[in-house]
Design an enzyme around this catalytic site. Structure first.
Site, mmCIF file in Angstrom:
data_model
loop_
_atom_site.group_PDB
_atom_site.id
_atom_site.type_symbol
_atom_site.label_atom_id
_atom_site.label_comp_id
_atom_site.label_asym_id
_atom_site.label_seq_id
_atom_site.Cartn_x
_atom_site.Cartn_y
_atom_site.Cartn_z
ATOM 1 N N HIS A 166 -25.057 34.925 8.975
ATOM 2 C CA HIS A 166 -23.833 34.131 9.015
ATOM 3 C C HIS A 166 -24.177 32.724 8.518
ATOM 4 O O HIS A 166 -24.830 31.958 9.226
ATOM 5 C CB HIS A 166 -23.282 34.088 10.446
ATOM 6 C CG HIS A 166 -22.840 35.434 10.929
ATOM 7 N ND1 HIS A 166 -22.944 35.843 12.242
ATOM 8 C CD2 HIS A 166 -22.296 36.477 10.248
ATOM 9 C CE1 HIS A 166 -22.463 37.075 12.353
ATOM 10 N NE2 HIS A 166 -22.074 37.485 11.150
ATOM 11 N N GLU A 169 -24.096 29.279 10.323
ATOM 12 C CA GLU A 169 -24.962 29.098 11.488
ATOM 13 C C GLU A 169 -26.293 28.502 11.023
ATOM 14 O O GLU A 169 -27.350 29.128 11.053
ATOM 15 C CB GLU A 169 -25.120 30.439 12.215
ATOM 16 C CG GLU A 169 -23.781 30.895 12.805
ATOM 17 C CD GLU A 169 -23.693 32.380 13.134
ATOM 18 O OE1 GLU A 169 -22.566 32.859 13.368
ATOM 19 O OE2 GLU A 169 -24.729 33.050 13.144
ATOM 20 N N HIS A 259 -29.201 33.537 14.976
ATOM 21 C CA HIS A 259 -27.787 33.174 14.795
ATOM 22 C C HIS A 259 -27.444 31.895 15.547
ATOM 23 O O HIS A 259 -28.290 31.281 16.196
ATOM 24 C CB HIS A 259 -26.889 34.298 15.340
ATOM 25 C CG HIS A 259 -26.836 35.501 14.474
ATOM 26 N ND1 HIS A 259 -25.736 35.837 13.722
ATOM 27 C CD2 HIS A 259 -27.761 36.455 14.224
ATOM 28 C CE1 HIS A 259 -25.974 36.950 13.059
ATOM 29 N NE2 HIS A 259 -27.190 37.352 13.345
ATOM 30 N N GLU A 335 -29.171 33.671 19.849
ATOM 31 C CA GLU A 335 -28.008 32.805 19.636
ATOM 32 C C GLU A 335 -28.330 31.395 20.108
ATOM 33 O O GLU A 335 -28.824 31.196 21.215
ATOM 34 C CB GLU A 335 -26.801 33.326 20.422
ATOM 35 C CG GLU A 335 -26.325 34.714 20.004
ATOM 36 C CD GLU A 335 -25.515 34.717 18.717
ATOM 37 O OE1 GLU A 335 -25.236 33.634 18.155
ATOM 38 O OE2 GLU A 335 -25.168 35.825 18.254
HETATM 39 ZN ZN ZN Z 1 -23.863 34.872 13.810
#
Ligand code: ZN
Length: 375
Positions: A166, A169, A259, A335
């Site tokens: 992504h 990010e 991420h 994350e």
């Molecule tokens: Zn992500």
């Protein structure tokens, strides 16, 4: 005054830029039109003026809750990023700031350009233990860079680390700098031992096209790469197709997919608890990695995160679940917050590039004692 986003990673549309009063802006959606949230632009000619910048479609963003209790980042030199006063009424995101320079940059999080990526890859390659493979090209014709560190042989564990599926990010890219810098430090006893017993396959940027285009989540034609792992194609998601094919050739004993999460103000690891073939030993490794990382770096925690998925209900099109299911390995999604780490807040900077790097270093410490148990 002028606003521009016509540069690597830039994203904004100007609705109205009056000489006095509120500046009205909109975030441009990713290709495909499904996602929007990332912004990055330069305001010039506003030195010592009280500015109020309104992002009028913030309430239509992919994760509007990401703008609650959030503060935008700003920089004069694109090296040091600091937080500025920001408010959100569930529709409009307002940034209030008085620049002290003729040009100031604002962004959703500290940006990480493709130019910086190329500089960093070149720096890594000055170490002869680090090899570059280019499995192929993206839809925009950019190289997909894979760094292989260590000489593969049958005794060695195969550790895959990928980031920025992504592209908005960017904390994943800052994390990669910390990870690779430590991995390639010849004086570091932990990483020297890791490299004696493992080969690292590192893809610092899985989505160069989305990165350069200023997307939040998708590649050049709107594919969310972290939903492509079950059936990637060269036409739609060559980034995943190429890397997945390389993973089948190398094998995978460990995978970490890095991420950022828009809404949750925490660092946490999402696992693979919902995969059909889940084993007790896989789960034990997951718990051990999380527990060790929390002890090594208190910016990371194990209380807050995504709800645990019920057995058999995992979405196998994500990287973490796909690899855990198909290789039976320890496979994790890390994350990091866009906001701050609420368990250890540092309000002036929030979650920041320096903290991303430190977390990456701790991940290597957390991996070290687990390495022998991975297979
Ligand atoms: Zn992500």
């Amino acid at each position: 005054m002028h606003i521009s986003s016509a540069f690597d990673g830039g994203n904004i549309e100007v609705v109205d830029l009056p000489e006095s009063g509120d500046i009205r802006l909109r975030i441009r959606a990713d290709a495909g039109g499904e996602f929007l949230q990332w912004f990055y632009f330069r305001l010039s000619g506003a030195r010592q003026r009280d500015c109020r910048l309104l992002i009028e479609n913030a309430g239509e963003a992919s994760f509007p809750q990401g703008f609650r209790h959030y503060r935008a980042v700003a920089s004069y030199d694109r090296q040091h990023w600091f937080r500025v006063e920001t408010d959100f009424d569930d529709q409009v995101l307002g940034i209030a700031h008085r620049p002290i320079s003729d040009a100031v940059y604002y962004a959703y999080f500290a940006p990480y350009s493709m130019e910086r990526h190329h500089d960093f890859i070149a720096r890594c390659l000055s170490d002869e233990r680090c090899h570059l493979e280019v499995p192929g090209q993206t839809l925009d014709g950019q190289d997909l860079d894979l760094l292989v560190i260590g000489e593969p042989d049958e005794t060695k564990r195969r550790c895959w680390v990928i980031g920025r599926q992504h592209p908005g990010e960017t904390m994943a890219a800052w994390w990669m700098e910390g990870f690779l810098e430590r991995l390639l430090d010849p004086l570091d006893p932990v990483t020297a031992d890791l490299l004696a017993r493992a080969v690292f396959y590192v893809v610092p940027n899985m989505n160069p096209d989305g990165s350069r285009r200023g997307h939040l989540r998708t590649n050049a034609i709107g594919a969310n790469l972290n939903r492509e792992w079950q059936a990637p194609s060269m036409a739609r998601s060559p980034e995943v197709a190429l890397i997945r094919e390389r993973m089948y050739r190398s094998g995978v004993d460990f995978s970490l997919d890095v991420h950022g999460d828009e809404a949750l103000p925490y660092n946490f690891i999402a696992g693979f608890e919902g995969i059909p073939s889940l084993t007790e030993s896989q789960l034990a490794l997951l718990t051990e990695f999380r527990t060790r990382l929390a002890a090594l770096n208190p910016d990371f925690q194990t209380i807050h995160g995504y709800p645990r998925i019920e057995p058999g209900k995992a979405n196998l099109s994500t990287c973490t679940n796909f690899l855990a299911e198909n290789f039976g390995c320890l496979s994790m999604t890390l994350e990091q917050p866009f906001k701050d780490a609420a368990n250890r807040p540092l309000p002036e900077l929030g979650w920041s590039p320096a903290r991303c790097r430190l977390l990456a270093r701790a991940c290597l410490d957390a991996l070290h004692p687990l390495l022998g148990k991975l297979r």
